[in-house]
Design a protein around this motif. Structure first.
Motif, PDB file in Angstrom:
ATOM      1  N   GLN A  50      25.725  59.770 -68.636  1.00  0.00           N
ATOM      2  CA  GLN A  50      26.336  59.191 -67.450  1.00  0.00           C
ATOM      3  C   GLN A  50      25.493  59.440 -66.208  1.00  0.00           C
ATOM      4  O   GLN A  50      25.677  58.774 -65.191  1.00  0.00           O
ATOM      5  N   THR A  51      24.569  60.403 -66.230  1.00  0.00           N
ATOM      6  CA  THR A  51      23.753  60.712 -65.057  1.00  0.00           C
ATOM      7  C   THR A  51      22.420  59.972 -65.081  1.00  0.00           C
ATOM      8  O   THR A  51      21.673  60.060 -64.128  1.00  0.00           O
ATOM      9  N   SER A  59      19.655  56.828 -65.199  1.00  0.00           N
ATOM     10  CA  SER A  59      19.502  55.479 -64.664  1.00  0.00           C
ATOM     11  C   SER A  59      18.058  55.064 -64.800  1.00  0.00           C
ATOM     12  O   SER A  59      17.170  55.889 -65.024  1.00  0.00           O
ATOM     13  N   THR A  60      17.825  53.771 -64.677  1.00  0.00           N
ATOM     14  CA  THR A  60      16.471  53.246 -64.636  1.00  0.00           C
ATOM     15  C   THR A  60      16.119  52.993 -63.179  1.00  0.00           C
ATOM     16  O   THR A  60      16.997  52.899 -62.332  1.00  0.00           O
ATOM     17  N   ASN A 119      17.958  50.662 -60.982  1.00  0.00           N
ATOM     18  CA  ASN A 119      18.896  50.084 -61.958  1.00  0.00           C
ATOM     19  C   ASN A 119      18.445  48.716 -62.468  1.00  0.00           C
ATOM     20  O   ASN A 119      19.267  47.887 -62.864  1.00  0.00           O
ATOM     21  N   LEU A 125      22.256  51.105 -70.384  1.00  0.00           N
ATOM     22  CA  LEU A 125      21.208  50.870 -69.403  1.00  0.00           C
ATOM     23  C   LEU A 125      20.558  49.515 -69.669  1.00  0.00           C
ATOM     24  O   LEU A 125      20.410  49.109 -70.823  1.00  0.00           O
ATOM     25  N   THR A 183      13.972  57.375 -67.720  1.00  0.00           N
ATOM     26  CA  THR A 183      15.269  57.565 -67.068  1.00  0.00           C
ATOM     27  C   THR A 183      15.359  58.851 -66.248  1.00  0.00           C
ATOM     28  O   THR A 183      16.412  59.133 -65.676  1.00  0.00           O
ATOM     29  N   ASP A 184      14.280  59.605 -66.166  1.00  0.00           N
ATOM     30  CA  ASP A 184      14.315  60.893 -65.469  1.00  0.00           C
ATOM     31  C   ASP A 184      12.999  61.077 -64.714  1.00  0.00           C
ATOM     32  O   ASP A 184      11.926  61.137 -65.324  1.00  0.00           O
TER      33      ASP A 184
END
Length: 288
Positions: A6-7, A9-10, A13, A38, A177-178
């Motif tokens: 849930q945390t 993201s791309t 987005n 995603l 994603t990070d």
């Protein structure tokens, strides 16, 4: 990782462009992006928005609207002109707004290093995922040979830290994603070195029937590739690249998986057991 979906993201987005979305690592990455809800865009010569490394006119449409790209190249980064193509693509991606680039690179390959350097020069936010031979080559490329008890390759008595495509996809997913992975270069290996005779021993143990290994010449292996559906013009270069890279240069272990994911890599024995349980190497009609 799943506890933190849930945390994630791309960038902005926007969709992740997955080049080679039908390949060994690409389709596993697509699965992870889908499970995380995603956005992504699959890219290959056969997708709705086609992408072809040999046709630059397909590149703009594939990139437009995306925020990041997972870059894989078929058949290999060491082929002539491929690194230059990757560099041109990276510059275009940055111009079109896809600034985060994750490259599946080759361990111990001069052409792959060239491609990596060109990515960095593009000004992109780059993560390098550097690997050699995948466990899944045995289940997805060589399954027929193993099923009938004989594996041959143009490789002698060397050891290789075979790496699992599931681990590669996990690292690629994390890198896309990070932000913590930007600027990193992860060399990924399995947890131990194995020779090809040891590989078939592991497979034999998991299957409950013998598999033999035979070292063959590059031309003979190229003929086998043609028999297994590879294009004739690609078979000899692929066989030669395999022989060149599997010469012992990568006979060392790294901590890349643990650095990226905080866990140990998947062992070949676990991979072999899972593939046997899935029926990958079953003989037709259930014969043993």
């Amino acid at each position: 990782m799943k506890n933190n979906l849930q945390t994630l993201s791309t960038p902005a987005n926007k969709p992740v462009l997955v080049i080679g979305a039908n390949g060994k690592t690409g389709r596993r990455l697509v699965q992870r992006l889908s499970e995380a809800n995603l956005p992504y865009r699959e890219a290959s010569r056969s997708t709705e928005i086609p992408f072809d490394w040999n046709d630059r006119s397909t590149w703009n449409r594939a990139i437009e609207g995306t925020g990041s790209v997972y870059i894989t190249v078929y058949p290999d980064l060491s082929f002539p002109g491929v690194a230059e193509n990757v560099g041109i693509f990276a510059n275009l991606a940055v111009t079109l707004g896809a600034k985060r680039l994750v490259l599946l690179s080759g361990r111990g390959e001069e052409g792959a290093q060239d491609a990596e350097d060109r990515l960095h020069k593009s000004g992109a936010d780059v993560t390098i995922v550097r690997c050699s031979v995948f466990n899944q080559n045995f289940s997805e490329s060589f399954a027929d040979a193993i099923r009938y008890g004989r594996l041959s390759m143009p490789v002698g008595d060397i050891q290789e830290p075979f790496v699992d495509a599931e681990d590669i996809a996990d690292v690629a997913f994390a890198a896309l994603t990070d932000d913590r992975h930007i600027g990193e270069a992860y060399e990924l290996t399995g947890p131990r070195l194995l020779s090809l005779p040891q590989v078939v021993e592991e497979l034999s143990h998991a299957m409950g029937r013998p598999v033999q290994y035979e070292a063959v010449s590059v031309p003979d292996y190229a003929k086998e590739l043609i028999d297994h559906g590879f294009a004739e013009e690609e078979s000899l270069p692929i066989a030669q690249v395999l022989a060149d890279v599997l010469d012992g240069r990568n006979a060392s272990l790294t901590d890349g998986v643990k650095r990226a994911l905080g866990r140990e890599p998947r062992d070949f024995a676990e991979f072999a057991r899972a593939e046997v349980a899935a029926g990958t190497f079953d003989l037709p009609g259930g014969a043993s």
